[in-house]
Scaffold this motif. Structure first.
Motif, short mmCIF file in Angstrom:
data_model
loop_
_atom_site.label_atom_id
_atom_site.label_comp_id
_atom_site.label_asym_id
_atom_site.label_seq_id
_atom_site.Cartn_x
_atom_site.Cartn_y
_atom_site.Cartn_z
N GLY A 418 45.74 53.09 41.43
CA GLY A 418 46.29 53.23 42.95
C GLY A 418 45.30 53.69 43.87
N LYS A 419 44.14 53.79 43.24
CA LYS A 419 42.76 54.35 44.12
C LYS A 419 42.50 53.47 45.23
CE LYS A 419 41.64 57.90 40.93
NZ LYS A 419 40.99 58.06 39.68
N TRP A 420 42.52 52.06 44.86
CA TRP A 420 41.94 50.98 46.02
C TRP A 420 42.42 49.83 45.56
CZ3 TRP A 420 39.50 46.71 44.04
CH2 TRP A 420 38.81 45.75 44.86
N ARG A 421 42.59 49.01 46.71
CA ARG A 421 43.07 47.71 46.94
C ARG A 421 42.30 46.84 47.93
NH1 ARG A 421 46.37 44.18 44.88
NH2 ARG A 421 47.70 45.90 43.88
N PRO A 422 41.71 45.82 47.84
CA PRO A 422 40.58 45.11 48.70
C PRO A 422 41.58 44.89 49.75
CG PRO A 422 41.24 43.71 46.86
CD PRO A 422 41.64 44.97 46.49
N ARG A 423 40.78 44.69 50.96
CA ARG A 423 41.27 44.09 52.22
C ARG A 423 41.69 42.71 51.88
NH1 ARG A 423 40.65 44.99 57.74
NH2 ARG A 423 40.96 43.24 59.05
N ARG A 424 40.82 42.00 51.49
CA ARG A 424 41.01 40.37 51.34
C ARG A 424 41.16 40.39 49.78
NH1 ARG A 424 36.34 41.09 54.47
NH2 ARG A 424 37.04 40.58 56.42
N SER A 425 41.92 39.17 49.28
CA SER A 425 42.29 38.75 47.83
C SER A 425 41.02 38.42 47.35
CB SER A 425 43.01 37.68 47.88
OG SER A 425 44.38 38.06 48.45
N ILE A 426 40.81 38.89 45.83
CA ILE A 426 39.86 38.47 45.01
C ILE A 426 40.55 37.70 44.05
CG2 ILE A 426 38.08 39.28 43.74
CD1 ILE A 426 37.98 41.81 44.85
N ILE A 427 39.74 36.53 43.96
CA ILE A 427 40.12 35.58 42.76
C ILE A 427 38.97 35.50 41.61
CG2 ILE A 427 40.56 32.99 42.08
CD1 ILE A 427 41.75 32.80 44.90
N PHE A 428 39.14 35.93 40.38
CA PHE A 428 38.15 35.60 39.46
C PHE A 428 38.52 34.19 38.35
CE2 PHE A 428 38.27 40.11 40.01
CZ PHE A 428 36.97 40.31 40.03
N GLY A 429 37.44 33.46 38.41
CA GLY A 429 37.57 32.13 37.62
C GLY A 429 36.63 32.29 36.46
N SER A 430 37.16 32.00 35.13
CA SER A 430 36.49 31.64 33.96
C SER A 430 36.61 30.22 33.74
CB SER A 430 37.00 32.50 32.99
OG SER A 430 36.47 32.26 31.70
N TRP A 431 35.75 29.48 34.21
CA TRP A 431 35.78 28.07 34.12
C TRP A 431 35.48 27.54 32.46
CZ3 TRP A 431 37.86 28.14 38.52
CH2 TRP A 431 37.33 28.83 39.59
#
Lengths: 755, 755
Positions: A418-431
């Motif tokens: 609960g210390k941080w949440r980004p302003r924008r969404s982050i998507i991680f992709g392992s292709w």
């Protein structure tokens, strides 16, 4: 009574004052100042970035790499499945995982050797004179793993061919043309060396722009035009080993490639699943007939090691090959009679290629994970790397995956705590299935085309994270140059007393009209890794980040174990990055970029840097083409004006940004500027500019075959027109001026006042 | 002292309370509640809409129309220039104008008759037997204007051809095939009637989907395939005049077309400037060679009036034409010998076509005007109509321009008086050269492609605003149905005691699964007017609005003076809308739609209405094709699942909207939902779905030649596969299922939770 009255008044006055103060400051006006007003104007938190940088850990990076490289994990094999499970376990961890993670399957067209009928390269009937190795030599237990795939050229057709051998250098058109002047190539087999243009996918800064294996697929395509029936490709020690050839000087004694090492590769020109262009490869998706696939070898091809290549080349008859065709093997390279010299035991013998590759539809998985944005969840920063390798793939791609996992561990922990949440969404992709042609990332962009086009702020690619320990290396859309600089200035360069930025500037720099001497950020003009679909197909501002060589210390065109059975944890941890400090530096730099893109109130993109790059391209085009075009009545003025307009509107947006007090602005005003910055690269897309080139829609950064580093459509069209002299080809050059002019002016309009 | 103390305490307590109250309520917390918080959450103001509706004035509408139709104003003529000046004067008026207005020129390829060598249709050498009229008969001064252009077929090539005459009905392939069974058509001239599929650009509800003049360009293209050397096209009184043919029953005695009236038209299939496909036609833009233009007649063509047609048709020899080929002219229509009957003075004579059309590059102007948005200036609502006509063009297009000018007068006044400013920006476009193929609007969308794609909320087209006085008529993207309904419920239908909505529902309705009986909103599947580039090329939610006929009262395929010298202010104000109340009803309805799109906090688009339309298309496709496709092993399940997914995600977004208290939400949350709604139509674009069809990228609403009202790519592919039976054509049907499936699923992903 006066005193009492005075006292009362005084008491009253004091109380009134206190009351006013209390009322004004102590009692919240409730709903009149909604919480989101503060949230919406919050900027990136530098203390979070410091904390993030500090927590990225070399031991974790080492253990990630060890785990990822336990077994070979070629796309869709059991080893690949194991890495899917590992990624999911990590990303679904309750303490250090992401908000959610899942797998997405595509049914894709892959090519494999046949386990029961291995590919064979031999001399003489039944090969009794000579047979090339089917496996690389075992130096460590890794090479003994039964899942080590036999070296092969993916998408090379099966076939049994034979013929007299010729040596064809790098298999370029000009190489075959030279041979063809003195030799009848019909029915021959060519032996060629890896290299040449676009010679390796991970090595963009020193190569011209093209798809990573296009050279090698083109090699066989070129060869077939001369009647050649089969192609061998070997790794020349001059190019890869700084000339070293003996076992005692190569791995496991150094980072150099052992004589038996063979570079595998995918021999196709187009990226994405070959049967479903522009469509995501789902179960019922329409698939083109296999006969309609273009850009794969029409004749059998097979890679071999230089140990075997030496046996063949050094027995060749015929004239001496030109100087620049010579290499480090222990003989003078000859062109071939065709065939072997009369004194050779191979005399009069054919070389036989017996290729048993088979193509299959297999399910390949992308593993996806997300951290939901708090303020603008509908804006995505995507960070990705492929997961599949050819063998153990310690450097390619697991060094990048180790970095990605360490970044997600630290970010995931902050989110879970609960210390941080980004302003924008982050998507991680392992292709999945990148090695076969960037397939997983391409299918993903096809399936979610609209959603990703509308909302993606940037794509960060970290594939091979550490080629070597000398310096940062980055290629990017010019819009992203500044954020990469900002991030790299905050990271210490391993083994130095300076920053990654300063160190980088020493190794690779250029003089910018705007800034003076700065590190050189490459252009993403090729399709060397999974950024291709994002940059070229979707027009998303993309970047590719790694740690790299000191070019003055080696001529190796890439780290020598590339795509061989020697690219293992042992190799990586012994010779590439023993302390994992370069991995850490890349994690810190790329992760810092990621955080800034996700958290900054205003996106850290710079449109005037883009203008500088367009100016550079324009200058090159004017120098190289203006006179020739004018002679055909074609003016470059519209293009010059468009670049000028872009420069002016970029400066205008810069001023608007500089003059705004963003924290006090309406969030819609900030969003408006962010949308202008986010969509800048999108404005350069033209799906009809290069109708023949799959996935290349960005008219500035598309692949180019001309050697002039400028607008690709124009450069290639002028080159063709010059060679044919045809009116219709000069017309195409004119057309490409119009296309790029309209794209640049159109992009400029998006930077101008919004109405 | 107790009393004093008590008094003091009491005084203090009262003062404290007063102070608290003062501090809390009376003293503004200053910058802590920024003004924009209120602005950002402001919704549409119904009182502004009421005021707007009340101010739209029939006298102003009449005077606008009078001014616009003083002289003929064919594209790029002096009359057109005069309307440019008039629009600019109005939009730059300091009291009732817009924020700013300007002109934008394109250099476009147009086709005109030759003033000194008029086109000629004649019988017999030097035409001594018969020569068709070169001008329409003069009934009013308007027809005497020297600027009345000779009737002609734009883009018909010049040429002098002659041949025996045949009657070929509507010039469809099937018509020529029928003739060809019994006649040798080589070297003949065909006389054909306007009509058939896609027969008139403004008459979409009763026609199948296709480009407005494609039938007529196809007519000549078809004819050439049979060796026919020239084509005449006339207006059949059965189709246009409810059978009336005598001068005493036609204009100026009624709205019907006089015998000498000739329908002009542009005989091209593609829209936009023909020499610069996909590129804005600027001075230096690359232009394709004229020989490369496709979709224009390969042989001379010329339109004539039914007075002249009667002279020719009633002299024909040969068999009786089929029943359905007969018309209202005073004879039995025969097919032609080829040629005339032996008893005719024309016996043995050829019909001569001497066509002198010339093509020229001319500057055509769009006139643009804007009202800047206050809260989201980077969101555009575009309202447009073309300005050019064939002659005076009172109905086509000036009835629409009169409405646009009245809307801008009322809005401009409110802006200049400081009483109103829209939340979003409004762009008005007065397009040039529409009659030649939607050129001005198409070039505009090409030049500003990225900017418009990124920011445009909707396009409202009001071309011919009043065909007749009976009922509203609207075609639109399904997303816009609800806002058209809302607007039409607030407007009184002229000549009735009910609303435009209720009146409309009586004339044209359908049963909706969601709502029961509602007015029928047509689909924008063709390219009948300037919405084409917005809907099909840019994927912008578009609509086309007008007042229309009572179909039970006339068979006329469009108002009879269409594209003739009789489409004048006198005609319009005498027979079409004498009180200008239908103009007013359209101004109120379309203007109300415009205001709601510009001012609503949440865009008034409904994605479940879109789902309903997709469901309807799916049902049609399943009924018509599922069995046939299954027989070829092609499954429709993926398409069904995609539509289901769209339905589900649309319902989810609907719920999210319903459950949100928008006025209290962060503006970024509202913007997020607005972006989802704004970009919904964009998600259906696929620039590679119909590579042969210029400008059609929207896979749902693209032009279709199949008669099955469903997904156009699928319908046309199945139709072709059925006719050829070829495997590769069934493959194309499969491919189109995959294309439309991916588009619908991709659109559904954009409606889902944003991450």
């Amino acid at each position: 009574m006066l005193k009492e009255v005075l006292l009362g008044v005084l008491t009253g006055a004091v109380a009134l004052t206190i009351g006013i103060l209390l009322g004004h400051f102590a009692i919240d006006k409730g709903s009149s100042v909604p919480d989101w007003v503060r949230d919406a104007s919050r900027d990136v938190d530098e203390s979070i970035i410091e904390k993030f940088l500090a927590e990225l850990d070399t031991n974790q990076l080492r253990e990630n790499l060890r785990e990822l490289t336990k077994v070979p994990h070629m796309a869709t094999t059991p080893g690949d499945e194991a890495t899917v499970d590992f990624m999911l376990k990590r990303w679904q961890d309750p303490n250090t995982g992401l908000d959610s993670a899942w797998r997405e399957n595509y049914k894709v067209y892959l090519s494999f050797p046949n386990k029961t009928s291995p590919n064979k390269v031999s001399v003489g009937k039944t090969g009794y004179l000579f047979t090339a190795r089917e496996r690389e030599k075992v130096y460590k237990p890794d090479q003994e793993d039964p899942e080590v795939v036999q070296p092969y050229a993916a998408y090379s057709p099966a076939g049994n061919v034979k013929g007299k051998l010729v040596y064809a250098n790098q298999g370029k058109m000009s190489d075959y043309e030279l041979l063809n002047r003195t030799l009848d190539l019909t029915g021959t087999i060519a032996i060629t060396r890896y290299g040449g243009e676009g010679r390796s996918k991970k090595f963009r800064s020193l190569t011209r722009s093209s798809w990573y294996t296009s050279f090698i697929a083109l090699n066989a395509i070129n060869a077939a035009k001369f009647g050649i029936v089969g192609v061998l490709v070997y790794t020349e020690p001059y190019d890869m080993n700084d000339g070293l050839v003996s076992e005692s000087e190569t791995y496991p004694h150094s980072w150099y490639l052992p004589p038996s090492g063979v570079e595998r590769g995918s021999y196709n020109i187009d990226f994405g699943d070959l049967l479903t262009p522009y469509l995501a490869a789902k179960d019922d998706t329409y698939r083109i007939p296999k006969e309609d696939i273009t850009g794969i070898p029409p004749i059998p091809a097979q890679p071999i090691g230089f140990e075997d290549a030496e046996r063949l080349i050094c027995e060749l008859d015929g004239d001496d090959a030109p100087n620049e065709w010579q290499g480090s093997l222990n003989c003078t390279y000859k062109l071939g009679g065709p065939g072997f010299k009369s004194t050779s035991t191979f005399n009069n013998s054919n070389v036989h290629l017996d290729i048993y590759n088979t193509e299959r539809l297999e399910y390949s998985a992308n593993v996806m994970g997300i951290i939901r944005g708090s303020v603008e969840p509908d804006r995505y920063v995507i960070y990705g790397n492929h997961r599949d390798s050819w063998v153990h793939g310690a450097i390619d791609p697991s060094s990048g995956t180790a970095v990605m996992l360490e970044i997600t561990r630290v970010l995931g922990k902050m989110v879970k705590e609960g210390k941080w949440r980004p302003r924008r969404s982050i998507i991680f992709g392992s292709w999945g299935a990148e090695e076969f042609g960037l397939i997983g990332s391409a299918e993903y962009t096809e399936e979610y085309f609209s959603k990703l086009s509308e909302r993606t702020v940037a794509y960060i690619n970290v594939d091979i994270s550490v080629f070597a320990n000398a310096t940062l290396r980055a290629s990017a859309s010019p819009a992203a140059q500044s954020v990469i600089f900002t991030a790299s200035k905050q990271v210490k360069a391993p083994g130095t007393t300076t920053t990654v930025y300063e160190n980088w500037k020493q190794y690779s720099n250029r003089t910018s009209p705007n800034y003076g001497i700065i590190p050189n950020v490459g252009f993403l003009t090729g399709a060397g890794s999974d950024y291709a679909a994002f940059m070229h197909y979707l027009g998303i501002t993309s970047m590719d980040i790694s740690y790299f060589y000191d070019r003055s210390k080696t001529r190796a065109r890439i780290y020598p174990a590339y795509h061989t059975a020697y690219d293992t944890f042992d190799y990586a941890s012994t010779y590439i990055d023993p302390g994992f400090t370069s991995h850490q530096a890349v994690a810190r730099t790329a992760g810092n970029v990621l955080l800034r893109l996700a958290d900054s109130l205003l996106l850290p993109f710079n449109c005037s840097d883009y203008a500088e790059s367009l100016d550079q391209y324009l200058g090159q085009a004017v120098t190289a083409f203006e006179e020739k075009l004018a002679a055909k009545g074609i003016s470059m003025e519209p293009l010059k004006k468009a670049v000028q307009l872009f420069r002016d509107t970029a400066a205008k947006l810069d001023r608007l940004i500089r003059d705004s007090d963003l924290a006090k602005e309406t969030p819609l005003k900030v969003r408006q500027m962010n949308d202008q910055l986010m969509l800048l690269d999108r404005a350069f897309l033209d799906p009809l500019a290069f109708p023949e080139q799959y996935g290349f829609r960005h008219v500035i950064w598309a692949s180019r075959s001309s050697s002039v580093p400028t607008f690709p459509g124009l450069a290639d069209a002028v080159e063709k027109a010059e060679s044919t002299g045809l009116k219709e080809d000069w017309d195409q050059a004119h057309k490409h001026i119009s296309i790029v002019t309209q794209a640049i002016a159109g992009a400029a309009h998006t930077l101008d006042d919004v109405i």
